[in-house]
Design a protein around this motif. Structure first.
Motif, mmCIF file in Angstrom:
data_model
loop_
_atom_site.group_PDB
_atom_site.id
_atom_site.type_symbol
_atom_site.label_atom_id
_atom_site.label_comp_id
_atom_site.label_asym_id
_atom_site.label_seq_id
_atom_site.Cartn_x
_atom_site.Cartn_y
_atom_site.Cartn_z
ATOM 1 N N TYR A 15 87.540 61.894 34.322
ATOM 2 C CA TYR A 15 86.784 62.337 33.156
ATOM 3 C C TYR A 15 85.386 61.745 33.095
ATOM 4 N N ARG A 16 85.034 60.854 34.002
ATOM 5 C CA ARG A 16 83.805 60.088 33.851
ATOM 6 C C ARG A 16 82.917 60.174 35.077
ATOM 7 N N ALA A 17 81.667 59.912 34.913
ATOM 8 C CA ALA A 17 80.733 59.769 36.031
ATOM 9 C C ALA A 17 80.495 58.292 36.284
ATOM 10 N N GLN A 18 79.877 57.995 37.422
ATOM 11 C CA GLN A 18 79.624 56.602 37.783
ATOM 12 C C GLN A 18 78.730 55.904 36.759
ATOM 13 N N LEU A 19 79.026 54.647 36.514
ATOM 14 C CA LEU A 19 78.189 53.849 35.618
ATOM 15 C C LEU A 19 76.768 53.749 36.155
ATOM 16 N N VAL A 20 75.795 53.992 35.290
ATOM 17 C CA VAL A 20 74.406 53.772 35.674
ATOM 18 C C VAL A 20 74.168 52.280 35.792
ATOM 19 N N ASP A 21 73.621 51.838 36.892
ATOM 20 C CA ASP A 21 73.361 50.422 37.102
ATOM 21 C C ASP A 21 72.205 49.987 36.213
ATOM 22 N N SER A 22 72.483 49.130 35.251
ATOM 23 C CA SER A 22 71.434 48.662 34.344
ATOM 24 C C SER A 22 71.620 47.174 34.117
ATOM 25 N N SER A 23 70.520 46.490 33.827
ATOM 26 C CA SER A 23 70.555 45.033 33.819
ATOM 27 C C SER A 23 71.167 44.447 32.562
ATOM 28 N N ASN A 24 71.055 45.158 31.420
ATOM 29 C CA ASN A 24 71.524 44.617 30.151
ATOM 30 C C ASN A 24 71.035 43.177 29.950
ATOM 31 N N LYS A 25 69.720 43.029 29.905
ATOM 32 C CA LYS A 25 69.105 41.717 29.738
ATOM 33 C C LYS A 25 69.425 41.132 28.372
ATOM 34 N N SER A 26 69.310 39.815 28.275
ATOM 35 C CA SER A 26 69.460 39.162 26.974
ATOM 36 C C SER A 26 68.180 39.366 26.170
ATOM 37 N N LEU A 27 68.275 39.157 24.867
ATOM 38 C CA LEU A 27 67.111 39.321 23.995
ATOM 39 C C LEU A 27 65.989 38.366 24.391
ATOM 40 N N ALA A 28 66.350 37.172 24.828
ATOM 41 C CA ALA A 28 65.344 36.171 25.207
ATOM 42 C C ALA A 28 64.502 36.604 26.396
ATOM 43 N N GLU A 29 64.994 37.539 27.185
ATOM 44 C CA GLU A 29 64.258 38.008 28.352
ATOM 45 C C GLU A 29 63.174 39.042 28.015
ATOM 46 N N PHE A 30 63.154 39.515 26.767
ATOM 47 C CA PHE A 30 62.122 40.470 26.356
ATOM 48 C C PHE A 30 60.879 39.704 25.899
ATOM 49 N N ALA A 61 71.212 42.881 24.566
ATOM 50 C CA ALA A 61 70.052 42.521 23.746
ATOM 51 C C ALA A 61 70.179 43.016 22.316
ATOM 52 N N ILE A 62 70.668 44.237 22.128
ATOM 53 C CA ILE A 62 70.752 44.761 20.760
ATOM 54 C C ILE A 62 71.848 44.052 19.977
ATOM 55 N N GLY A 63 72.928 43.658 20.657
ATOM 56 C CA GLY A 63 73.950 42.865 19.981
ATOM 57 C C GLY A 63 73.396 41.538 19.491
ATOM 58 N N CYS A 120 80.203 38.712 16.836
ATOM 59 C CA CYS A 120 79.728 37.653 17.731
ATOM 60 C C CYS A 120 79.184 38.307 19.002
ATOM 61 N N SER A 121 77.874 38.258 19.167
ATOM 62 C CA SER A 121 77.258 38.973 20.289
ATOM 63 C C SER A 121 77.673 38.411 21.642
ATOM 64 N N SER A 122 78.060 37.139 21.694
ATOM 65 C CA SER A 122 78.443 36.555 22.983
ATOM 66 C C SER A 122 79.735 37.166 23.532
ATOM 67 N N TYR A 123 80.532 37.803 22.665
ATOM 68 C CA TYR A 123 81.757 38.470 23.103
ATOM 69 C C TYR A 123 81.598 39.992 23.156
ATOM 70 N N TYR A 124 80.399 40.475 22.867
ATOM 71 C CA TYR A 124 80.195 41.921 22.717
ATOM 72 C C TYR A 124 80.503 42.689 24.002
ATOM 73 N N LEU A 125 79.990 42.229 25.146
ATOM 74 C CA LEU A 125 80.214 42.960 26.384
ATOM 75 C C LEU A 125 81.689 42.979 26.766
ATOM 76 N N LYS A 126 82.397 41.873 26.522
ATOM 77 C CA LYS A 126 83.834 41.852 26.793
ATOM 78 C C LYS A 126 84.575 42.826 25.890
ATOM 79 N N SER A 127 84.122 42.929 24.629
ATOM 80 C CA SER A 127 84.742 43.885 23.702
ATOM 81 C C SER A 127 84.525 45.311 24.191
ATOM 82 N N ILE A 128 83.334 45.583 24.707
ATOM 83 C CA ILE A 128 83.051 46.918 25.242
ATOM 84 C C ILE A 128 83.997 47.234 26.393
ATOM 85 N N GLU A 129 84.210 46.266 27.271
ATOM 86 C CA GLU A 129 85.130 46.474 28.395
ATOM 87 C C GLU A 129 86.522 46.851 27.903
ATOM 88 N N ALA A 130 87.021 46.075 26.927
ATOM 89 C CA ALA A 130 88.372 46.320 26.426
ATOM 90 C C ALA A 130 88.475 47.690 25.762
#
Length: 317
Positions: A30-45, A248-250, A273-283
């Protein structure tokens, strides 16, 4: 009501692997390949302005960078392109007699990182080949994130671009039809309806309502809107991750918007808690994959929002 930005097509696939990090990029029927993106932290902007930060005097606001990165990654997804140069070759072939090839290629690399925003000509050029990209770039969500933009002005711009319940919340918060009801169930019902739409404008509505409640010192309402907004971040999580801004948006919601709009200690309980946000997305994305395979079809944005919201409600008891 404006046509919603489609958020659920080609969502990310995260499945167990044997590399010790619990996930890999994969593909389902049902899905296409994940677009490779860096998902930088807010501090990197560091090139952008963020309220309350040492580099806040610089001109380009971080929300503009978010919009540009999402726009770029949507173009890349639709074209199936691997690099900024691949996109440039498709959309903007270089006439070396009149243009500096290095400057054009550098500009497209800057779009990928959000350092520069595209000009009107480039936006129109991209829209002709990649439908819907302008709508992402110009979503009212990005203005709703800017604390230097009057919340009332942005709220008025959002009216009519969301569901009936979203318009009702905006109208009440803007004072045109009276204030909010004192019944928390009334507010929860309308926030849930906005969440079930599950698009960028949904997040914009909840963010502006949070800001307006914070300005009016309605601490409990501001906290309720913040909770709804962060639930919307989870609903949109796979899309935001695939488009390169999830991390970054989290962090922006937790470290910039919450202190500005919900400073009261009562908002600390059960906070996002933004530090757990990406793990929550995975789940949540694994759960989405399971539901789609059970149903034998891909979920649309409203169905995805309902599935994720039901899971979040069960987790919170």
């Amino acid at each position: 009501m404006a046509s919603p930005v489609v958020l659920c097509d080609h969502a990310i696939v995260l499945v167990p692997n044997d590399l010790g990090n619990g996930c890999r990029y994969g593909r389902s029927r049902y899905r296409a390949q994940l677009v490779d993106s860096s998902n930088k932290s807010l501090a990197e902007f560091t090139f952008a302005s963020i309220e309350g930060r040492s580099f806040a005097s610089r001109r380009r606001h971080v929300s503009t960078a978010f919009a540009t990165i999402c726009w770029f990654n949507e173009i890349r997804r639709q074209l199936g392109a691997a690099t900024p140069t691949d996109i440039q070759r498709i959309l903007e072939p270089i006439d070396e007699e009149y243009e500096d090839p290095q400057a054009v290629r550098r500009r497209w690399r800057d779009y990928r990182s959000g350092v520069h925003a595209p000009a009107a000509q480039t936006i129109a050029l991209s829209e002709r080949r990649c439908s819907g990209t302008t709508q992402i770039l110009q979503s009212p969500l990005w203005d709703s994130l800017r604390l230097d933009r009057p919340a009332t002005q942005v709220g008025l711009a959002l009216a009519g671009r969301t569901c009936a319940e979203g318009d009702e919340l905006l109208s009440r918060m803007l004072g045109s039809t009276g204030g909010l009801s004192n019944d928390p169930r009334w507010l929860k019902k309308r926030c849930t309806a906005v969440l079930l739409v599950g698009n960028l404008e949904s997040l914009g509505v909840l963010t502006i309502c949070m800001r307006l409640a914070g300005e009016a010192k309605l601490n409990r309402a501001a906290a309720a809107f913040y909770q709804a907004a962060t639930r919307c971040l989870l609903i949109l999580g796979p899309w935001l991750f695939r488009h390169g801004i999830a991390r970054a948006i989290g962090e922006y919601y937790e470290h910039v918007l919450r202190p500005a709009c919900c400073p009261d200690p009562l908002t600390q309980s059960g906070c996002f808690c933004s530090s757990y946000y990406l793990k929550s997305i995975e789940a949540l994305d694994r759960m989405k994959t399971r539901v789609e395979e059970e149903r034998g079809r891909a979920l649309d944005s409203s169905e995805l929002a309902h599935v994720i919201l039901t899971e979040l409600t069960l987790q919170s008891g």
